[in-house]
Design a protein around this motif. Structure first.
Motif, mmCIF file in Angstrom:
data_model
loop_
_atom_site.group_PDB
_atom_site.id
_atom_site.type_symbol
_atom_site.label_atom_id
_atom_site.label_comp_id
_atom_site.label_asym_id
_atom_site.label_seq_id
_atom_site.Cartn_x
_atom_site.Cartn_y
_atom_site.Cartn_z
ATOM 1 N N GLY A 99 0.794 -1.235 0.000
ATOM 2 C CA GLY A 99 0.000 0.000 0.000
ATOM 3 C C GLY A 99 0.822 1.278 0.000
ATOM 4 N N GLY A 100 1.960 1.293 -0.709
ATOM 5 C CA GLY A 100 2.708 2.530 -0.892
ATOM 6 C C GLY A 100 3.615 2.906 0.260
ATOM 7 N N LYS A 101 3.835 1.971 1.195
ATOM 8 C CA LYS A 101 4.804 2.249 2.265
ATOM 9 C C LYS A 101 5.648 0.999 2.526
ATOM 10 N N VAL A 102 6.754 1.202 3.256
ATOM 11 C CA VAL A 102 7.663 0.098 3.502
ATOM 12 C C VAL A 102 7.059 -0.862 4.518
ATOM 13 N N VAL A 103 6.943 -2.133 4.150
ATOM 14 C CA VAL A 103 6.478 -3.186 5.061
ATOM 15 C C VAL A 103 7.582 -4.240 5.075
ATOM 16 N N ALA A 104 8.288 -4.341 6.207
ATOM 17 C CA ALA A 104 9.512 -5.154 6.256
ATOM 18 C C ALA A 104 9.286 -6.596 5.777
ATOM 19 N N ASP A 105 8.137 -7.175 6.120
ATOM 20 C CA ASP A 105 7.858 -8.564 5.742
ATOM 21 C C ASP A 105 7.667 -8.748 4.238
ATOM 22 N N LEU A 106 7.500 -7.639 3.527
ATOM 23 C CA LEU A 106 7.279 -7.741 2.079
ATOM 24 C C LEU A 106 8.505 -7.271 1.299
ATOM 25 N N SER A 107 9.689 -7.378 1.932
ATOM 26 C CA SER A 107 10.917 -7.035 1.229
ATOM 27 C C SER A 107 11.263 -8.114 0.221
ATOM 28 N N LEU A 108 11.845 -7.708 -0.906
ATOM 29 C CA LEU A 108 12.286 -8.665 -1.931
ATOM 30 C C LEU A 108 13.675 -9.234 -1.651
ATOM 31 N N ARG A 109 14.304 -8.813 -0.552
ATOM 32 C CA ARG A 109 15.659 -9.276 -0.258
ATOM 33 C C ARG A 109 15.792 -10.811 -0.305
ATOM 34 N N PRO A 110 14.888 -11.569 0.359
ATOM 35 C CA PRO A 110 15.029 -13.032 0.285
ATOM 36 C C PRO A 110 14.864 -13.583 -1.137
ATOM 37 N N VAL A 111 14.117 -12.854 -1.948
ATOM 38 C CA VAL A 111 13.913 -13.284 -3.329
ATOM 39 C C VAL A 111 15.222 -13.169 -4.120
ATOM 40 N N ALA A 112 16.020 -12.120 -3.797
ATOM 41 C CA ALA A 112 17.308 -11.936 -4.480
ATOM 42 C C ALA A 112 18.188 -13.164 -4.248
ATOM 43 N N ALA A 113 18.201 -13.660 -3.015
ATOM 44 C CA ALA A 113 19.018 -14.835 -2.695
ATOM 45 C C ALA A 113 18.513 -16.063 -3.446
ATOM 46 N N ALA A 114 17.190 -16.227 -3.495
ATOM 47 C CA ALA A 114 16.608 -17.376 -4.204
ATOM 48 C C ALA A 114 16.910 -17.291 -5.697
ATOM 49 N N LEU A 115 16.845 -16.084 -6.237
ATOM 50 C CA LEU A 115 17.134 -15.894 -7.672
ATOM 51 C C LEU A 115 18.602 -16.222 -7.961
ATOM 52 N N GLU A 116 19.487 -15.747 -7.100
ATOM 53 C CA GLU A 116 20.924 -15.996 -7.310
ATOM 54 C C GLU A 116 21.206 -17.494 -7.356
ATOM 55 N N HIS A 117 20.570 -18.202 -6.427
ATOM 56 C CA HIS A 117 20.746 -19.643 -6.340
ATOM 57 C C HIS A 117 20.277 -20.334 -7.624
ATOM 58 N N ARG A 118 19.125 -19.912 -8.141
ATOM 59 C CA ARG A 118 18.524 -20.604 -9.285
ATOM 60 C C ARG A 118 19.155 -20.189 -10.611
ATOM 61 N N LEU A 119 19.586 -18.921 -10.692
ATOM 62 C CA LEU A 119 20.168 -18.405 -11.935
ATOM 63 C C LEU A 119 21.636 -18.777 -12.045
#
Ligand code: ADP
Ligand code: MG
Length: 398
Positions: free
Chosen positions: A68-88
Motif C-alpha cells: 500500500g505505498g509504504k515500507v512493510v519489512a515482511d514484504l521485502s524482496l531481499r530473500p527473493v534476491a538470494a533465491a534468484l541468485e541460487h537458481r540463476l
C-alpha cells in the motif's frame, strides 16, 4: 496481440546495456522470508539468461504483496534476491531502495554478468497510481525495457506502463511471449470440440470470462462454488453453500441462452460449514439439506466431466472444482486435472489458468503434462476476456 519480442533485439541493443526488466516475483514467503514456491522466479530465468548471454545487464523491478505505498519489512524482496541468485547461478545484487539517484547509480555501475534486483515497487506510493514522476525516476535504471511480468500486465502501474514512455525498445520477455501465444490460441482458431471448465469461487470477477466463452465453447462445465450460484439460478436447493446472490441473474441469463451446452453438477460432496475435516457425504444436486454446504463435485459428475474433457480438442480450465485445499474435497479438482493431462496426452490443446487452479495442477504433479499452465491469474483471465492488457499496449508492435 503481436508485441515485439526480446528475441528480436540485436547485439548493439544488448551488449553492455542496461535492460530494465519488470518481473513478477510476487511469491509466497514463509517463516524467515523463505521462498515457498519459486515457480514465478523460475519462469523468468530464460529471459534473464538470454539477456546475460547477449551481454546486457539486467536491472529488475517487481512488486510483492500489497504494502500500500509504504515500507512493510515482511514484504521485502531481499530473500527473493538470494533465491534468484541460487537458481540463476549468476551473482544477484540487491538494493533496499528503488527510485533514488543512488539506485540509478548502482544500476549504471552494475558489472557485466551480474543482475541487480531493487526493492518492492509497491513500497512507493506512486506505483499503483502510474505516477508520471515516479515512472521517469524508474526509467533512469535502464536503457531499454523488457516486460516479463505477465501476472502484472493487467495493471496500469508505473513500473508496467508509465516507465515505457521513456524507454525504447520496450519488448515482451519470453514468459510474456509464451503466455500470449498460448492464450491467443484460445481466442482464435480453436479446434472443436472446445470445452471450457469453470470452477472456483470468485464469480463476480469471472463474469466477463464466462461471458467471453459462453457462446464460443461447445460445452461449458461448471463446478466449484460457481456451480452453486448456477444451481441457485436454476432454482435448486443449495443449503448453506457459497452463492453470490448478485450473480444469480447473470447465471440465469447464461442458462437461458440458446445453443450452449452447459453441464452443472448432478451430484455433490457436502459437509457442515465451519467444520474442518468433518464428515462429508454425497447427495444429488438439489438435495442439499438446509444446514449443509456443497464443497466438491460428486463422483458421477467427476466421471461425466472427465468424459467430456477426454473428447475435447481444445480445453480451457479455470477454477478448482471444489475446496481442494481442504481434506476430503479435492477429488473433483484432481479428476479434472487428470482428465486434462490424459486429453493433452492424445493431442488436445489444454490450457489451465488462474492462481488456485495452477496450484492444484502443480500439486497433482500434472503441470508438465498439459499444454500450458498460465502464471498469470487475473492477467490471464482479463486477456482472455478482452484480448489485450494495459501493459501489452505499452510495448512495441511486433
Ligand atoms: P483461480 O485462482 O484458479 O481463478 P478462484 O480464486 O476463483 O480460482 O477460486 C479458488 C477458491 O475457490 C479456492 O480457495 C477453493 O477453496 C474455493 N472453492 C472452490 N469450490 C468451492 C466450494 N464449493 N465452496 C467453497 N469454496 C470453494
Ligand atoms: Mg484464486
Amino acid at each position: 496481440m503481436n508485441r515485439r519480442s526480446v528475441r528480436s533485439l540485436d547485439r548493439d541493443t544488448l551488449d553492455g546495456r542496461r535492460a530494465l526488466v519488470r518481473v513478477d516475483y510476487n511469491v509466497p514467503l514463509g517463516a524467515g522470508g523463505r521462498v515457498e514456491d519459486a515457480t514465478r522466479i523460475d519462469a523468468t530465468l530464460p529471459t534473464l539468461r538470454l539477456l546475460l548471454e547477449g551481454g546486457a545487464r539486467p536491472v529488475l523491478l517487481s512488486h510483492l504483496g500489497r504494502p500500500g505505498g509504504k515500507v512493510v519489512a515482511d514484504l521485502s524482496l531481499r530473500p527473493v534476491a538470494a533465491a534468484l541468485e541460487h537458481r540463476l547461478a549468476s551473482p544477484v545484487r540487491f538494493r533496499s531502495d528503488t527510485d533514488t539517484e543512488q539506485a540509478a547509480e548502482a544500476a549504471r555501475a552494475l558489472p557485466a554478468g551480474e543482475v541487480l534486483l531493487l526493492e518492492n515497487t509497491r513500497f512507493l506510493p506512486g506505483e499503483t497510481k502510474n505516477d508520471a514522476e515516479l515512472a521517469r525516476r524508474l526509467a533512469r535504471l535502464g536503457e531499454f525495457y523488457v516486460n516479463d511480468a505477465f501476472g502484472s500486465t493487467h495493471r496500469a502501474h508505473a513500473s508496467v506502463v508509465g516507465v515505457t514512455e521513456h524507454l525504447r525498445p520496450a519488448v515482451a520477455g519470453l514468459l510474456v511471449e509464451a503466455e500470449l501465444e498460448a492464450l491467443s490460441r484460445l481466442r482464435e482458431g480453436t479446434e472443436r470440440p472446445f470445452v471450457v471448465a469453470f470452477g472456483g469461487a470468485k464469480i463476480g470477477d469471472k463474469m466477463p470470462l464466462v461471458e467471453a466463452f459462453a457462446d464460443r465453447a461447445d460445452t461449458l462445465l461448471i463446478g466449484g462454488a460457481l456451480a452453486n450460484t448456477f444451481l441457485a439460478a436454476a432454482g435448486r436447493e443449495v443449503g448453506r453453500s457459497l452463492v453470490e446472490q448478485d450473480a444469480v441473474p447473470f447465471a440465469r441469463e447464461i442458462l437461458g441462452r440458446a445453443g450452449i451446452e452447459i453441464r452443472l453438477p448432478v451430484d455433490l460432496v457436502i459437509g457442515a460449514p465451519g467444520v474442518e475435516a468433518g464428515e462429508s457425504r454425497v447427495v444429488a444436486a438439489g438435495g442439499i439439506p438446509d444446514d449443509m454446504a456443497a464443497y466438491d463435485i460428486g463422483p458421477v459428475t467427476r466421471h461425466e466431466f472427465a468424459a467430456v474433457i477426454r473428447d475435447a480438442r481444445t480445453l480451457f480450465w479455470n477454477g478448482p472444482m471444489g475446496r481442494f485445499e481442504a481434506e476430503g474435497y479435492d477429488a473433483g479438482t484432481r479428476a479434472v486435472a487428470a482428465a486434462a493431462a490424459e486429453a493433452a496426452g492424445h493431442g488436445t490443446y489444454c490450457v489451465i489458468g488462474g492462481g488456485d487452479s495452477a496450484r492444484a495442477v502443480h500439486e497433482a504433479g500434472l503441470a508438465a503434462r498439459v499444454s500450458h499452465v498460465s502464471t498469470g491469474g487475473g492477467a490471464a483471465l482479463e486477456y482472455l476476456a478482452h484480448g489485450t492488457l494495459p501493459g501489452l499496449e505499452a510495448l512495441d508492435d511486433a
